[in-house]
Write an enzyme that holds these catalytic residues in place. Structure first.
Site, PDB file in Angstrom:
ATOM      1  N   ASP A  57       0.818  -1.209   0.000  1.00 30.00           N
ATOM      2  CA  ASP A  57       0.000   0.000   0.000  1.00 30.00           C
ATOM      3  C   ASP A  57       0.855   1.264   0.000  1.00 30.00           C
ATOM      4  O   ASP A  57       1.705   1.447   0.859  1.00 30.00           O
ATOM      5  CB  ASP A  57      -0.870  -0.010   1.275  1.00 30.00           C
ATOM      6  N   TYR A  62       2.864  10.016  -0.743  1.00 33.02           N
ATOM      7  CA  TYR A  62       3.591   9.552   0.451  1.00 33.02           C
ATOM      8  C   TYR A  62       5.063   9.936   0.333  1.00 33.02           C
ATOM      9  O   TYR A  62       5.708   9.697  -0.699  1.00 33.02           O
ATOM     10  CB  TYR A  62       3.490   8.026   0.605  1.00 33.02           C
ATOM     11  N   HIS A 129      -8.281   8.748  -2.188  1.00 32.07           N
ATOM     12  CA  HIS A 129      -7.611   8.802  -0.880  1.00 32.07           C
ATOM     13  C   HIS A 129      -8.449   9.528   0.176  1.00 32.07           C
ATOM     14  O   HIS A 129      -8.627   9.036   1.290  1.00 32.07           O
ATOM     15  CB  HIS A 129      -6.263   9.518  -1.064  1.00 32.07           C
ATOM     16  N   GLN A 185     -10.723   1.556   2.590  1.00 34.43           N
ATOM     17  CA  GLN A 185      -9.600   1.675   3.529  1.00 34.43           C
ATOM     18  C   GLN A 185      -9.949   2.749   4.565  1.00 34.43           C
ATOM     19  O   GLN A 185     -10.217   3.896   4.216  1.00 34.43           O
ATOM     20  CB  GLN A 185      -8.305   2.039   2.788  1.00 34.43           C
ATOM     21  N   LEU A 216      -2.259  -0.203  14.570  1.00 34.85           N
ATOM     22  CA  LEU A 216      -1.697  -0.104  15.930  1.00 34.85           C
ATOM     23  C   LEU A 216      -1.844   1.312  16.480  1.00 34.85           C
ATOM     24  O   LEU A 216      -1.116   1.711  17.396  1.00 34.85           O
ATOM     25  CB  LEU A 216      -0.221  -0.531  15.916  1.00 34.85           C
ATOM     26  N   LYS A 224       4.466   0.896  23.863  1.00 32.27           N
ATOM     27  CA  LYS A 224       5.770   1.525  24.128  1.00 32.27           C
ATOM     28  C   LYS A 224       5.662   2.918  24.724  1.00 32.27           C
ATOM     29  O   LYS A 224       6.667   3.502  25.100  1.00 32.27           O
ATOM     30  CB  LYS A 224       6.624   1.549  22.854  1.00 32.27           C
ATOM     31  N   ARG A 296       8.599   0.610  10.689  1.00 28.90           N
ATOM     32  CA  ARG A 296       9.709   1.484  10.302  1.00 28.90           C
ATOM     33  C   ARG A 296      11.010   0.698  10.236  1.00 28.90           C
ATOM     34  O   ARG A 296      11.928   1.072   9.527  1.00 28.90           O
ATOM     35  CB  ARG A 296       9.820   2.616  11.338  1.00 28.90           C
ATOM     36  N   ASN A 304       5.371  -7.647  13.917  1.00 32.38           N
ATOM     37  CA  ASN A 304       3.985  -7.507  13.453  1.00 32.38           C
ATOM     38  C   ASN A 304       3.509  -8.736  12.672  1.00 32.38           C
ATOM     39  O   ASN A 304       2.354  -9.153  12.804  1.00 32.38           O
ATOM     40  CB  ASN A 304       3.841  -6.243  12.602  1.00 32.38           C
TER      41      ASN A 304
HETATM   42  N1  LIG Z   1      -5.709   5.798   3.690  1.00 30.14           N
HETATM   43  C1  LIG Z   1      -5.119   6.615   4.524  1.00 30.14           C
HETATM   44  O1  LIG Z   1      -5.489   7.798   4.649  1.00 30.14           O
HETATM   45  C2  LIG Z   1      -3.981   6.130   5.367  1.00 30.14           C
HETATM   46  C3  LIG Z   1      -3.613   6.845   6.520  1.00 30.14           C
HETATM   47  C4  LIG Z   1      -2.560   6.338   7.296  1.00 30.14           C
HETATM   48  C5  LIG Z   1      -1.906   5.169   6.907  1.00 30.14           C
HETATM   49  N2  LIG Z   1      -2.275   4.509   5.776  1.00 30.14           N
HETATM   50  C6  LIG Z   1      -1.570   3.259   5.353  1.00 30.14           C
HETATM   51  O2  LIG Z   1      -1.501   2.373   6.449  1.00 30.14           O
HETATM   52  C7  LIG Z   1      -0.147   2.020   6.722  1.00 30.14           C
HETATM   53  C8  LIG Z   1       0.024   1.777   8.192  1.00 30.14           C
HETATM   54  O3  LIG Z   1      -0.422   2.911   8.937  1.00 30.14           O
HETATM   55  P1  LIG Z   1       0.363   3.372  10.225  1.00 30.14           P
HETATM   56  O4  LIG Z   1       1.792   3.591   9.884  1.00 30.14           O
HETATM   57  O5  LIG Z   1      -0.402   4.472  10.824  1.00 30.14           O
HETATM   58  O6  LIG Z   1       0.253   2.020  11.104  1.00 30.14           O
HETATM   59  P2  LIG Z   1       0.467   1.703  12.633  1.00 30.14           P
HETATM   60  O7  LIG Z   1       0.925   0.303  12.700  1.00 30.14           O
HETATM   61  O8  LIG Z   1      -0.730   2.074  13.412  1.00 30.14           O
HETATM   62  O9  LIG Z   1       1.677   2.676  13.096  1.00 30.14           O
HETATM   63  C9  LIG Z   1       2.968   2.463  12.616  1.00 30.14           C
HETATM   64  C10 LIG Z   1       3.988   2.970  13.637  1.00 30.14           C
HETATM   65  O10 LIG Z   1       3.850   2.234  14.827  1.00 30.14           O
HETATM   66  C11 LIG Z   1       5.123   1.896  15.332  1.00 30.14           C
HETATM   67  N3  LIG Z   1       5.257   0.437  15.272  1.00 30.14           N
HETATM   68  C12 LIG Z   1       4.745  -0.404  14.335  1.00 30.14           C
HETATM   69  N4  LIG Z   1       5.022  -1.674  14.665  1.00 30.14           N
HETATM   70  C13 LIG Z   1       5.727  -1.628  15.818  1.00 30.14           C
HETATM   71  C14 LIG Z   1       6.282  -2.615  16.644  1.00 30.14           C
HETATM   72  N5  LIG Z   1       6.163  -3.915  16.367  1.00 30.14           N
HETATM   73  N6  LIG Z   1       6.943  -2.221  17.770  1.00 30.14           N
HETATM   74  C15 LIG Z   1       7.061  -0.910  18.087  1.00 30.14           C
HETATM   75  N7  LIG Z   1       6.541   0.078  17.326  1.00 30.14           N
HETATM   76  C16 LIG Z   1       5.885  -0.277  16.195  1.00 30.14           C
HETATM   77  C17 LIG Z   1       6.147   2.612  14.485  1.00 30.14           C
HETATM   78  O11 LIG Z   1       6.339   3.880  15.101  1.00 30.14           O
HETATM   79  P3  LIG Z   1       7.776   4.544  15.251  1.00 30.14           P
HETATM   80  O12 LIG Z   1       8.107   5.000  13.875  1.00 30.14           O
HETATM   81  O13 LIG Z   1       7.540   5.688  16.222  1.00 30.14           O
HETATM   82  O14 LIG Z   1       8.693   3.497  15.757  1.00 30.14           O
HETATM   83  C18 LIG Z   1       5.407   2.765  13.168  1.00 30.14           C
HETATM   84  O15 LIG Z   1       5.861   3.863  12.414  1.00 30.14           O
HETATM   85  C19 LIG Z   1       0.675   3.161   6.129  1.00 30.14           C
HETATM   86  O16 LIG Z   1       1.987   2.742   5.777  1.00 30.14           O
HETATM   87  C20 LIG Z   1      -0.135   3.503   4.893  1.00 30.14           C
HETATM   88  O17 LIG Z   1       0.173   2.595   3.851  1.00 30.14           O
HETATM   89  C21 LIG Z   1      -3.305   4.969   5.008  1.00 30.14           C
END
Ligand SMILES: NC(=O)c1ccc[n+]([C@@H]2O[C@H](COP(=O)([O-])OP(=O)(O)OC[C@H]3O[C@@H](n4cnc5c(N)ncnc54)[C@H](OP(=O)(O)O)[C@@H]3O)[C@@H](O)[C@H]2O)c1
Length: 354
Positions: A57, A62, A129, A185, A216, A224, A296, A304
């Site tokens: 995705d 981005y 989007h 989404q 998450l 954390k 990241r 995950n």
């Molecule tokens: N449609 C939309 O408008 C929209 C909006 C948002 C996202 N998305 C999509 O959804 C994807 C995921 O969203 P999200 O990044 O918000 O997901 P998320 O899993 O809720 O948050 C990701 C962040 O959580 C932390 N993290 C993830 N796994 C971890 C672990 N095992 N241990 C510790 N920290 C962990 C990291 O933060 P740190 O960087 O602080 O370590 C990472 O950057 C995006 O890449 C994108 O493709 C779409």
């Protein structure tokens, strides 16, 4: 039963086979103040695809285009086996009103830009989007269908839009014989469950697969963060993590930390990480096709992906559900009441459609 990335699921009302966890590529690139440099991003891609993951995705804007460019580079050589999802509508050039929005000019220009950035001649799944509240839905649907007929896009979908508009769009697409929306989404996780009111039931009824983002809650459900983080507001800006963004977005709050505490308790009982439990909750929801995981670092991604092996007991599911439950409000509360049920069913027990 343990899932694997190659236990594929059908996406909405389509025959497209996708992994039960999608890989979010918003962390490909560091232009937003957090994320992974190119070599780390490559490791994320290799780790995910190496286990049979096929659903990735991204979005045109981005990390200023770095996400699509990196993804295109990594996908070269194995393009056909991947389901690449990207999105249009966010502003590509500040000051140019037509470089964003849901309308036809923005749609066609954004798709051409994504094709160039991804270095491919087709997009598997194109999302609108963000709803722009101005473009007529027929203009959007007809434009999407034209792109499908041209072979530049294979399937169309939508994100961040009101349920009533999406269901109207799907009905119009069906009646006109235009390409249906196959996925929705939305932000959906144990902290943000508004989608349970109308978006998720709508998606099931109308044939859209639910693809939760931020599963998450931006990292809050990994456990954390502590209460100290609520006051250390800006200490983290520029440190390459999401902390200050989570605070600014209102994702990191007393309420979300209390939910994360329950996730931690369940994780401890299972000998699993909180991240795995938070993801397993979304993954096991029958309405959900594939949460989009955000990672990241390779260690976060490995953690995950372990969610695929987590089995929650009914009791644990109930505790997690209760921790983040929301009031569904009108008309859901009155429709669920005994009085209304008796009036509509004559007192018979009739199971809702699943
Ligand atoms: N449609 C939309 O408008 C929209 C909006 C948002 C996202 N998305 C999509 O959804 C994807 C995921 O969203 P999200 O990044 O918000 O997901 P998320 O899993 O809720 O948050 C990701 C962040 O959580 C932390 N993290 C993830 N796994 C971890 C672990 N095992 N241990 C510790 N920290 C962990 C990291 O933060 P740190 O960087 O602080 O370590 C990472 O950057 C995006 O890449 C994108 O493709 C779409």
């Amino acid at each position: 039963m343990a899932l694997t990335l190659d236990t594929y699921r059908l996406l909405g009302r389509s025959g497209l086979r996708v992994s039960p966890l999608a890989l979010g590529a918003a962390t490909f690139g560091t232009e937003w103040g957090w994320g992974a440099e190119r070599d780390e991003a490559r490791k994320l891609f290799d780790l995910y695809t190496g286990q049979g993951g096929n659903f990735i995705d991204t979005a045109n804007t981005y990390t200023g285009g770095s996400s699509e460019r990196m993804l295109g580079e990594f996908a070269r050589g194995d393009r056909e086996s991947l389901v690449l999802a990207t999105k249009y509508t966010t502003l590509r050039r500040p000051g140019d009103p037509n470089s964003g929005g849901a309308h036809r000019k923005s749609l066609f220009a954004s798709v051409e830009s994504s094709l160039r950035q991804l270095g491919t001649d087709y997009i598997d799944l194109l999302y609108l989007h963000v709803w722009d509240a101005t473009t007529p839905v027929e203009e959007i649907l007809r434009g999407m269908d034209d792109l499908v007929r041209q072979g530049k896009v294979l399937y169309v979908a939508i994100s961040n839009a009101p349920a009533w508009q999406v269901s109207r769009m799907q009905t119009i697409a069906d009646l006109r014989g235009w390409s249906p929306l196959v996925a929705l989404q939305i932000e959906y996780n144990l902290v943000e469950r508004s989608g349970e009111r109308d978006l998720i039931p709508m998606a099931r009824e109308m044939g859209l697969g639910v693809v939760p983002y931020s599963p998450l809650a931006g990292g809050v459900l990994t456990g954390k963060y502590t209460r100290d983080d609520l006051t250390a507001a800006n200490d983290a800006s520029g440190d390459g993590t999401r902390k200050s963004f989570n605070l600014a977005l209102g994702t990191l709050t007393e309420r979300s930390l209390a939910i994360a505490d329950v996730v931690k308790e369940v994780a401890a009982e299972l000998g699993r990480s909180p991240a795995q439990v938070g993801l397993a909750w979304a993954l096991r929801n029958p309405a959900v096709t594939a949460p989009v995981i955000g990672a990241r670092t390779p260690a976060q991604l490995e953690d995950n992906l372990g969610a695929l092996e987590v089995d929650l007991t009914d009791g644990q599911l109930a505790r997690l559900d209760a921790a983040g439950a929301i009031d569904l409000g009108f008309p859901h509360d009155i429709l669920a009441s005994d009085h209304i049920r008796t009036v509509t069913t004559g007192g018979l027990r009739i199971e809702p459609r699943r």
